[in-house]
Design an enzyme around this catalytic site. Structure first.
Site, PDB file in Angstrom:
ATOM      1  N   LYS A 231     117.450 -19.233 143.925  1.00 21.17           N
ATOM      2  CA  LYS A 231     117.597 -17.913 144.551  1.00 21.17           C
ATOM      3  C   LYS A 231     118.445 -16.970 143.706  1.00 21.17           C
ATOM      4  O   LYS A 231     118.180 -15.779 143.641  1.00 21.17           O
ATOM      5  CB  LYS A 231     118.200 -18.062 145.947  1.00 21.17           C
ATOM      6  CG  LYS A 231     119.485 -18.875 145.954  1.00 21.17           C
ATOM      7  CD  LYS A 231     119.544 -19.905 147.058  1.00 21.17           C
ATOM      8  CE  LYS A 231     118.749 -21.133 146.686  1.00 21.17           C
ATOM      9  NZ  LYS A 231     118.985 -22.310 147.511  1.00 21.17           N
TER      10      LYS A 231
ATOM     11  N   LYS B 108     119.519 -14.770 149.053  1.00 21.60           N
ATOM     12  CA  LYS B 108     118.309 -14.978 149.860  1.00 21.60           C
ATOM     13  C   LYS B 108     117.903 -13.696 150.591  1.00 21.60           C
ATOM     14  O   LYS B 108     116.722 -13.369 150.681  1.00 21.60           O
ATOM     15  CB  LYS B 108     118.544 -16.111 150.857  1.00 21.60           C
ATOM     16  CG  LYS B 108     118.758 -17.470 150.170  1.00 21.60           C
ATOM     17  CD  LYS B 108     119.296 -18.501 151.162  1.00 21.60           C
ATOM     18  CE  LYS B 108     119.581 -19.837 150.485  1.00 21.60           C
ATOM     19  NZ  LYS B 108     120.387 -20.730 151.345  1.00 21.60           N
TER      20      LYS B 108
ATOM     21  N   ASP C  79     125.443 -16.923 148.468  1.00 15.03           N
ATOM     22  CA  ASP C  79     124.154 -17.609 148.573  1.00 15.03           C
ATOM     23  C   ASP C  79     123.244 -16.897 149.579  1.00 15.03           C
ATOM     24  O   ASP C  79     122.063 -16.648 149.312  1.00 15.03           O
ATOM     25  CB  ASP C  79     124.404 -19.067 149.008  1.00 15.03           C
ATOM     26  CG  ASP C  79     123.118 -19.814 149.287  1.00 15.03           C
ATOM     27  OD1 ASP C  79     122.429 -20.193 148.325  1.00 15.03           O
ATOM     28  OD2 ASP C  79     122.785 -19.992 150.482  1.00 15.03           O
TER      29      ASP C  79
ATOM     30  N   ALA D 114     112.601 -33.111 132.310  1.00 15.72           N
ATOM     31  CA  ALA D 114     113.764 -32.885 131.450  1.00 15.72           C
ATOM     32  C   ALA D 114     115.035 -33.132 132.256  1.00 15.72           C
ATOM     33  O   ALA D 114     115.195 -32.559 133.342  1.00 15.72           O
ATOM     34  CB  ALA D 114     113.762 -31.467 130.904  1.00 15.72           C
TER      35      ALA D 114
ATOM     36  N   VAL E 255     114.360 -19.573 149.546  1.00 17.72           N
ATOM     37  CA  VAL E 255     114.915 -19.035 150.794  1.00 17.72           C
ATOM     38  C   VAL E 255     114.649 -19.998 151.948  1.00 17.72           C
ATOM     39  O   VAL E 255     113.503 -20.352 152.218  1.00 17.72           O
ATOM     40  CB  VAL E 255     114.304 -17.655 151.133  1.00 17.72           C
ATOM     41  CG1 VAL E 255     114.907 -17.097 152.418  1.00 17.72           C
ATOM     42  CG2 VAL E 255     114.509 -16.668 149.988  1.00 17.72           C
TER      43      VAL E 255
ATOM     44  N   GLY F 130     118.685 -29.504 151.533  1.00 18.36           N
ATOM     45  CA  GLY F 130     118.463 -30.940 151.497  1.00 18.36           C
ATOM     46  C   GLY F 130     117.317 -31.295 150.571  1.00 18.36           C
ATOM     47  O   GLY F 130     116.448 -30.464 150.284  1.00 18.36           O
TER      48      GLY F 130
END
Lengths: 440, 440
Positions: free
Chosen positions: A109, A209, A205, A43, A136, A306
């Site tokens: 996360k 985590k 962020d 999707a 994480v 990445g």
């Protein structure tokens, strides 16, 4: 055996990475999983972009749609991979996938830190797995290590460099002596920081985590709302420099620590002795140090973000689910490492109750008695000093910097001391406070 | 649910550690495993010593015997933990346990490196699990990470500091400038080296572990007999010093590398750039660096030996088996990471065919033309020089050391060049050769 069918929600960086790695390493992955893993539906928002990536390769075997609901309700799909991001639409999609009996893999996360308890409850009731290694530290198998590798241990604390953007910025600030704003711009130009970098630089962020790691390390529910979150945007180059002179590096750490009074869950810039291996983790790399009673310290290092590092974690989850899909749901690895009926209600401590050491920088008048006043206040607040650095004032100045490292004390003591110190006539401006962890 | 019953073979360092950790963290482990894990039978040599450890605590619930066969054939036992060591008696015990339908957990790297193929075949035929996290790098969950955490990847190489004794000795030699024999004696006095240290210092222990890592990284059978094994007993303090001057540390590495021509499997002292994180792993600590195509480099660090770190890995395996015992045997994690019918027959290259860089030290006459002769030979053997260090001879000497670092080349080229160099009249004694890896 028939390949397992995967529905992919989102074909951005991680989605495309997952698609590419799965295709490139198809043979090796099948040799491991014992069964093919096939993305049979995707999707996306932009059909043409998706067709460019997928079209030529596996042709009609993979259907591309713009309505995500078609994926999560498709009876042909065994596992839904959610790599869209965001928390509201994705929550609905993940809950619908679970309701339709699908296993879910997510790299999200924020979704788990905020809605994890509800999602895992639904998954448990339905007997499906929700896997989240990618949530994480990207490609580092830290979730698996905490949840399965260290099961013998009472985990004492977890401290991680779990945000590559901020670690890159801090490394550059230290290396080149530049200030935060300058390095942030460079990081944005290089693609290490986003156009709106708030979530990274303000520690949000990392806090998502850390929340997830705390849950699986200690067997507690996700409690993002109780995490203390402080980023690096206020950090000054001069403090990085002073820390260096005292033998420390400053890193943004996500810390989850079990104490006799409760659990500490906090993200903030932290001084670490530069002799620690984790202090030497530079650039956009991630590392998580775990202290546990039987094994002692273990550390896990690698790329935390990445396309392909994250895809590595997403696909590891797909292989895990493929291997375990036929296992009795009651006897799989529990989502949060502990059995759902064994979740602990240990409290998360308010920040004023946490215990750590501190780096304090004061701008003071170069006159007799200042140090006596300051150290008296510290002593009165039960704070003892571990190291001190006082700079000679330059020729034309009548002011100088005093830097102190304290022994362990409670945050509330430090806040009280700072309030009093700032009232001294011989102290100018605010006191800079950065927490310090020995990590030993 | 009834506790799972464990039979423990051996109550030495690791056995006692396993017993103690399981007892101490019983509640937390049960919260994770969803089921109690109970040692209900122990086989030992010395009954009285065992009773002193076990007797007072759980009384009659744990039976102590001196005949190991009573454990491996006991119908009440679900999992046998083998922590006796040695390869012949233990092989017989493990095979009997498997034949009796028991799962097996072992910390025995020698057993698996030498008899693993036969043992895993028997386990597969019988539908039981043989788990061995403790066999490599003690408490670091490297087996799980390679086998389950990195399944998306084509693993390119694994390089590990996987023997604590030798890393302790090398760290001390460098730190204190002492020679091998002196430090070995200290290590023995401190308990870091055994009375007969041969397996550690000659690289055999590391080669057992590298053999196991190669198998699960590349999906090949155990082939310990094809591993190249070179220890640190011949290493001289002066080479550690010269390496340092050139920006390198010397570590005993276990290396498993996939190349276009085949697999390299080798253990030897290795120069590593001192800027690499793994070069800074000191003392008895272990670390394994893994290079894989999607995730890039990841590293795993921790204690590689000792009672409780090893027990941590043994118990993690017990929890894994407890969680998965009810799963369909065809769909559990395969012992060697790859499905038994997908094992590859890629060859292990003979040492002469491997490719790496080299540190060469020559003792030469301080006269014109020596360097020209040496470099001519190297060029003729297709070896190019990356860095060089020539020491000024001291006042009374007519000899000096030349140290060269080469670019990558084949081992056979270096052997040929050394043979020729040693024939030169201006070169005294043997050429010292140590391999060098950039690990980038």
């Amino acid at each position: 055996m028939k390949p397992i069918k995967v529905g992919l929600l989102g074909l951005g960086t991680v989605g495309a990475g997952t698609f590419n790695v799965l295709r490139r390493n198809q043979e090796e992955i099948t040799r491991r999983a014992g069964r093919g893993i096939e993305i049979s539906m995707v999707a996306v928002r932009n059909l043409e972009k998706a067709q460019a990536l997928i079209g030529g390769v596996i042709g009609n075997a993979c259907e591309i749609v713009t309505d995500s609901m078609l994926v999560v309700t498709n009876p042909e799909i065994d596992i839904v991979v959610e790599v869209i991001g965001g928390t509201e639409l994705t929550k609905q999609l993940v809950m619908t996938a679970i309701a339709n009996g699908k296993h879910v893999v997510t790299a999200n996360k924020a979704l788990l830190a905020i809605h994890g308890n509800e999602i895992f409850k639904a998954a448990q009731d339905k007997g499906v797995m929700v896997a989240f290694e990618a949530a994480v530290a990207g490609g580092i198998p830290i979730i698996k290590s905490l949840r399965e590798g260290l099961t013998a241990n009472r985990i004492e604390w977890v401290a991680g460099i779990i945000n590559g953007t901020t670690n890159f910025i801090l490394s550059e600030m230290r290396d080149k002596g530049l200030d935060f704003a300058t390095v942030l711009k460079q990081a944005q130009a290089l693609g290490y920081a986003e156009a709106d970098p708030t979530f990274d630089i303000e520690g949000v962020d990392a806090a998502h985590k850390a929340t997830i790691m705390a849950a699986i390390a200690f067997g507690i529910p996700m409690q993002f709302d109780k995490a203390y979150v402080e980023g690096i945007s206020q950090l000054q180059a001069i403090d990085i420099n002073y820390a260096e002179q005292l033998g420390y590096r400053i890193k943004l750490l996500g810390i989850a620590k079990r104490t006799a009074k409760g659990i500490e869950l906090r993200v903030h810039p932290t001084l670490i002795p530069n002799t620690r291996l984790i202090a030497n983790v530079e650039g956009a790399m991630n590392a998580i140090l775990v202290q546990a009673d039987a094994v002692g310290a273990t550390m896990y290092y690698g790329k935390g973000a990445g396309a392909e590092p994250t895809a590595s974690a997403v696909i590891a989850d797909l292989v895990d689910i493929t291997r375990l899909a036929t296992a009795d749901p009651e006897h799989r690895v529990p989502h949060l490492a502990f059995q759902p009926n064994s979740i602990s209600q240990e409290v998360i401590l308010p920040m004023s109750e946490i215990t750590t050491s501190y780096y304090l920088r004061l701008r003071v008048a170069d006159q007799t008695g200042v140090l006596a006043d300051v150290t008296r206040i510290l002593a009165d607040c039960s704070i003892s000093i571990d190291a001190m650095l006082q700079k000679e004032p330059t020729a034309n100045e009548k002011q100088t910097d005093i830097i102190m490292l304290t022994h362990q004390t409670q945050e509330k003591n430090v806040l009280a001391a700072i309030e009093k110190i700032e009232l001294l006539n011989s102290v100018f401006g605010r006191v800079t406070k950065i927490r310090l962890e020995q990590l030993s």
